[in-house]
Enzyme design. Structure first.
Site, PDB file in Angstrom:
ATOM      1  N   MET A  82       0.741  -1.100   0.030  1.00 18.67           N
ATOM      2  CA  MET A  82      -0.011  -0.130   0.069  1.00 18.67           C
ATOM      3  C   MET A  82       0.694   1.231   0.018  1.00 18.67           C
ATOM      4  O   MET A  82       1.870   1.528   0.722  1.00 18.67           O
ATOM      5  CB  MET A  82      -0.810  -0.094   1.255  1.00 18.67           C
ATOM      6  CG  MET A  82      -1.816   1.204   1.459  1.00 18.67           C
ATOM      7  SD  MET A  82      -2.893   1.108   3.064  1.00 18.67           S
ATOM      8  CE  MET A  82      -1.658   0.656   4.355  1.00 18.67           C
TER       9      MET A  82
ATOM     10  N   HIS B 136       7.117  -3.436  10.588  1.00 16.66           N
ATOM     11  CA  HIS B 136       6.560  -3.704   9.291  1.00 16.66           C
ATOM     12  C   HIS B 136       7.282  -3.354   8.187  1.00 16.66           C
ATOM     13  O   HIS B 136       7.758  -2.314   7.969  1.00 16.66           O
ATOM     14  CB  HIS B 136       5.043  -3.103   9.216  1.00 16.66           C
ATOM     15  CG  HIS B 136       4.377  -3.745   7.895  1.00 16.66           C
ATOM     16  ND1 HIS B 136       3.984  -4.994   8.085  1.00 16.66           N
ATOM     17  CD2 HIS B 136       3.934  -3.127   6.866  1.00 16.66           C
ATOM     18  CE1 HIS B 136       3.184  -5.252   6.876  1.00 16.66           C
ATOM     19  NE2 HIS B 136       3.141  -4.215   5.967  1.00 16.66           N
TER      20      HIS B 136
ATOM     21  N   ASP C  29       5.958  -5.540  14.634  1.00 13.30           N
ATOM     22  CA  ASP C  29       5.002  -4.805  13.699  1.00 13.30           C
ATOM     23  C   ASP C  29       4.051  -4.245  14.383  1.00 13.30           C
ATOM     24  O   ASP C  29       3.076  -4.623  15.385  1.00 13.30           O
ATOM     25  CB  ASP C  29       4.388  -6.183  12.799  1.00 13.30           C
ATOM     26  CG  ASP C  29       3.712  -5.281  11.591  1.00 13.30           C
ATOM     27  OD1 ASP C  29       3.245  -4.283  11.509  1.00 13.30           O
ATOM     28  OD2 ASP C  29       4.060  -6.206  10.546  1.00 13.30           O
TER      29      ASP C  29
ATOM     30  N   SER D 238       3.557  -6.780   1.960  1.00 15.41           N
ATOM     31  CA  SER D 238       2.451  -6.429   2.638  1.00 15.41           C
ATOM     32  C   SER D 238       1.189  -6.953   2.027  1.00 15.41           C
ATOM     33  O   SER D 238       1.173  -7.784   1.714  1.00 15.41           O
ATOM     34  CB  SER D 238       2.304  -5.022   2.995  1.00 15.41           C
ATOM     35  OG  SER D 238       1.635  -4.436   3.912  1.00 15.41           O
ATOM     36  N   GLN D 239       0.343  -5.903   1.555  1.00 16.10           N
ATOM     37  CA  GLN D 239      -0.830  -6.262   0.775  1.00 16.10           C
ATOM     38  C   GLN D 239      -0.748  -7.081  -0.341  1.00 16.10           C
ATOM     39  O   GLN D 239      -1.474  -8.036  -0.793  1.00 16.10           O
ATOM     40  CB  GLN D 239      -1.967  -5.269   0.672  1.00 16.10           C
ATOM     41  CG  GLN D 239      -1.376  -4.221  -0.403  1.00 16.10           C
ATOM     42  CD  GLN D 239      -2.341  -2.872  -0.356  1.00 16.10           C
ATOM     43  OE1 GLN D 239      -3.064  -2.581   0.538  1.00 16.10           O
ATOM     44  NE2 GLN D 239      -2.496  -2.250  -1.670  1.00 16.10           N
TER      45      GLN D 239
END
Length: 298
Positions: free
Chosen positions: A33, A281, A225, A107-108
């Site tokens: 993102m 993260h 995270d 991530s996503q």
């Protein structure tokens, strides 16, 4: 000349014995993102690092849109199902990938590439590496990457007000993997992306078969995270249904016990790899990447 004439057939015979050099498996990467395919401090850096460490490798860093600005904006606002369909088209028409490829999502991008594996088996994805991917979704939005803080504030408010309304689901990426453990029925009925790929409304045997075809499914969780809520989603765990305090690992979820995606069978076959790395993260060192991730690409 006599020595040269002797050497030539020996070299030819040696070449026959050894055979041609093994081709390097291509790599497809998908950013997270607020990022883009070719950001020099993120995906551009990763691409150069892989190309340096694995000479001759073909790396495709996915771009969704005609330019980097569109690519970044689409990571917030383009329907995920449409993104996955577009990527499947890109992969199917790339001649470098016809023999198969490894995939690495950040991530996503991790759960998006899993959707590609489940929905688009040709060309075949060989290994999937999910770095901080939220495979059971998120229930919280503590921090937001990207340069525009007003976008992040707007997303937070929108998710709080109506994550499962049709308009929000269709046009806000993060809503499509918003998983509210207090509203499981709303999630199952109205999540247009995550509930589908996680088999929450029924069993799509093709999804299961395609995912199980992976040689390895590697999941990286960041042990400190502060962005993903809950962090155990990066290992396919989540909150115990009905509350948002206690989490359970993948092996205690209904998804695993009922083996709706084949993860139980994959786990028993040694195909699931759970890796933990210290840091927040997407914070990791080049040394960790070299020693831990590169072996899955070689």
């Amino acid at each position: 000349m006599a020595a040269l004439r002797t050497a030539v057939p020996v070299l030819a015979l040696l070449g026959l014995c050894l055979g041609p050099a093994a081709a390097v498996t291509p790599l497809v990467i998908w950013h997270g993102m607020g990022d883009s395919c070719c950001n020099p401090v993120s995906m551009g850096y990763i691409q150069k690092l892989v190309e340096k460490k694995i000479p001759g490798i073909y790396v495709l860093s996915l771009k969704i849109g005609s330019n980097l600005i569109q690519d970044m904006e689409n990571s917030f606002f383009m329907n995920v199902n449409d993104q996955v369909s577009e990527v499947c088209g890109q992969l199917a028409t790339d001649p470098h990938l016809k023999g198969g490829y490894n995939a690495m999502g950040f991530s996503q991008g991790g759960q998006f590439l899993r959707a590609v594996a489940q929905r688009c088996p040709s060309p075949p994805m060989l290994n999937l590496i999910s770095i901080g991917g939220q495979h059971q979704g998120v229930y919280g939005f503590p921090r937001c990457p990207g340069e525009s803080s007003h976008i992040c504030d707007w997303i937070r408010k929108t998710l709080d007000l109506g994550a499962y309304t049709k308009a929000v689901q269709e046009h806000l990426v993060q809503a499509e993997y918003w998983h509210d453990p207090l509203k499981e029925e709303d999630y199952r009925k109205n999540s247009i992306f995550l509930a589908d790929i996680n088999q929450e409304r029924g069993i799509n045997e093709t999804y299961k078969k395609n995912l199980m075809a992976l040689k390895k499914f590697v999941m990286v969780k960041f042990l400190n995270d502060t962005m993903v809520d809950p962090p155990v989603s990066e290992w396919f765990g989540f909150y115990k249904s009905g509350q948002a305090k206690e989490t359970i690992p993948l092996q205690e979820t209904a998804l695993y016990k009922e083996d709706r995606l084949g993860l139980q069978e994959m786990d028993k076959a040694g195909k699931l790899v759970f890796l933990g790395v210290k840091g927040d993260h997407l914070h990791f060192s080049e040394e960790w990447f070299d020693s831990t991730i590169l072996p899955f690409l070689q």
